[in-house]
Enzyme design. Structure first.
Site, short mmCIF file in Angstrom:
data_model
loop_
_atom_site.label_atom_id
_atom_site.label_comp_id
_atom_site.label_asym_id
_atom_site.label_seq_id
_atom_site.Cartn_x
_atom_site.Cartn_y
_atom_site.Cartn_z
N GLY B 80 -0.01 91.93 29.49
CA GLY B 80 0.94 93.02 29.69
C GLY B 80 2.34 92.44 29.78
N GLY B 81 3.34 93.31 29.78
CA GLY B 81 4.71 92.83 29.92
C GLY B 81 5.40 92.65 28.59
N THR B 84 9.17 87.03 27.07
CA THR B 84 9.67 86.11 28.09
C THR B 84 9.74 84.69 27.53
OG1 THR B 84 9.55 85.53 30.44
CG2 THR B 84 7.50 85.43 29.19
N PHE B 85 10.32 83.81 28.33
CA PHE B 85 10.44 82.41 27.96
C PHE B 85 9.73 81.55 29.00
CE2 PHE B 85 12.10 78.55 26.31
CZ PHE B 85 12.43 77.75 27.42
N ALA B 147 8.56 85.96 36.93
CA ALA B 147 8.03 86.96 36.00
C ALA B 147 6.51 87.00 36.07
CB ALA B 147 8.47 86.64 34.58
N GLY B 160 -0.62 85.24 34.03
CA GLY B 160 -0.31 85.24 35.46
C GLY B 160 1.16 85.31 35.75
N ALA B 162 5.15 83.26 36.37
CA ALA B 162 6.03 82.15 36.02
C ALA B 162 7.21 82.18 36.99
CB ALA B 162 6.52 82.28 34.59
N CYS B 178 12.09 90.29 29.46
CA CYS B 178 11.23 91.35 29.97
C CYS B 178 11.73 92.73 29.52
CB CYS B 178 11.14 91.31 31.49
SG CYS B 178 10.70 89.65 32.09
#
Lengths: 155, 236
Positions: B80-81, B84-85, B147, B160, B162, B178
């Protein structure tokens, strides 16, 4: 308006299971349930499938629903789609085996229907059941209510 | 009375994203058939951009072809989400745990991941808090420090959290992190007023915060070699 009157008239068909922060989650008496918190409304050789009030409450606000294609096969206990909430994607498992004959396209525009109306407007797929015998593997409303209470007591 | 709950933890160092994904797939299968207990991976990634199930690649602000020049990779995932980096000096935890065994739903699970990071930040005097409704993650004021992006399959978690220790924040300029515009990204290094210990120490503290938050009574440390060599109950 009509939907609300229908809802009210079914009030006698509800069970309530206690959910700490909300007070209760609704379980409908005439549906069948599986332990991954999906429901099936069986009518003849078809079933409408969705996720329960308990499930949507534990998921949080649904922002995206991944639907299968019409014509796809589903198998009892196996994933057929997913929902996203709170940055988590959660698989949805089918309570019945068969062929998908209709999907709720509304969910693409309004995924929140799963939260606001998990048993009515938030229905996810309709299936032509291939094995009616498997319905015996599902729980009735009383068993499902107990199952939810036991699960919630674990933490 | 609750029975004792064990978690196996593996500190993996820097792991390529695809390798970590493949490992998680194996661990999920093993956890699903109860061949292994709940497992936690602690690691970092080389520079990597990732997208979630919704494939929101409109939030990547540079052409994909440019990423190679920056020394970064891009992956589409099932978590999900949004975009991101991940990169060096960012602490990652991938819990592969059974939510059904502890009766947690997605919402409560994610809240506990947020609390894990909030607690870690507080060890360094940094007041972090969960995002407002719909903005899952951990924030210091208007700046995002941690995140979350999770996948739950048959009640087993993967992917999970970060937590930014001291990553190169310039990498975040090439995305709308995000999917949230006009909000900065920050790190523990930037926010803490005190000197930080080594990353290994902080990563172990993050593990400790997770273990406490999720109520495990004992930890078994597993080394990377035994995880990667199929010593997870998986018969080949």
């Amino acid at each position: 308006m009509a939907a609300r009157m229908l809802w009210a008239s079914r009030a006698a068909g509800y069970l309530r299971i206690s959910v700490p922060h909300r007070g209760f989650a609704t379980v409908l008496k005439d549906l069948k349930y599986c332990d991954s918190h999906e429901w099936a409304k069986v009518e003849g050789s078809s079933a409408t499938v969705g996720i329960t009030d308990h499930a949507q409450d534990h998921l949080g606000d649904v922002v995206y629903v991944e639907l299968p294609e019409v014509g796809a096969s589903v198998t009892q206990g196996e994933g057929f789609g997913a929902v996203e909430s709170v940055k988590a994607t959660s698989d949805i498992n089918s309570p019945v085996s068969g062929k998908v004959v209709e999907v709720n396209e509304e969910l693409s525009n309004s995924p929140g229907l799963i939260n606001s109306s998990p048993y009515e407007q938030g229905w996810i797929i309709k299936v032509d059941i291939s094995d009616a015998g498997q319905l015996n593997n599902l729980m009735d409303a009383d068993k499902y209510s107990k199952f939810c209470e036991e699960e919630d007591a674990k933490h | 009375m609750k029975s004792a709950r064990i978690i196996e933890v593996c500190r993996m160092g820097v792991v390529n994203y695809m390798d970590a994904l493949k490992l998680q797939e194996r661990l999920i299968a093993a956890r699903k058939s109860s061949k292994i207990p709940d497992t936690l991976l602690s690691l970092q990634h080389p520079p990597t951009y990732t997208l979630g199930k919704r494939r929101t690649d409109h939030n990547l602000l540079v052409p994909e072809s440019d990423l190679g020049k920056m020394g970064a990779e891009l992956y589409y995932t099932q978590r999900g989400g949004d975009i991101t980096f991940h990169g060096p000096h960012q602490a990652i935890l991938y819990p592969i745990i059974s939510l059904r065994d502890i009766g947690l739903g997605a919402r409560k699970y994610v809240e506990k991941l947020e609390l894990t990071m909030i607690e870690l930040a507080s060890l360094y005097g940094v007041r972090a808090c969960p995002g407002k409704s719909g903005e899952t993650g951990v924030w210091v004021g208007d700046r995002k420090i941690g995140a979350i992006g999770v996948r739950i399959s048959n009640g087993i978690t993967s992917h999970g959290l970060a937590f930014n220790l001291n990553p190169d924040l310039n990498y975040f300029k090439h995305i709308v992190p995000c999917g949230i515009e006009d909000k900065e990204v920050t790190s523990l290094k930037r926010e803490a007023d005190m000197e930080l210990p080594t990353e290994e120490v902080i990563e172990d503290q993050l593990i400790s915060c997770f273990v406490t938050q999720f109520g495990y009574s004992s930890i078994t440390w597993k080394d990377k070699k035994s995880l990667l060599c199929g010593d997870d109950g998986d018969t080949r």
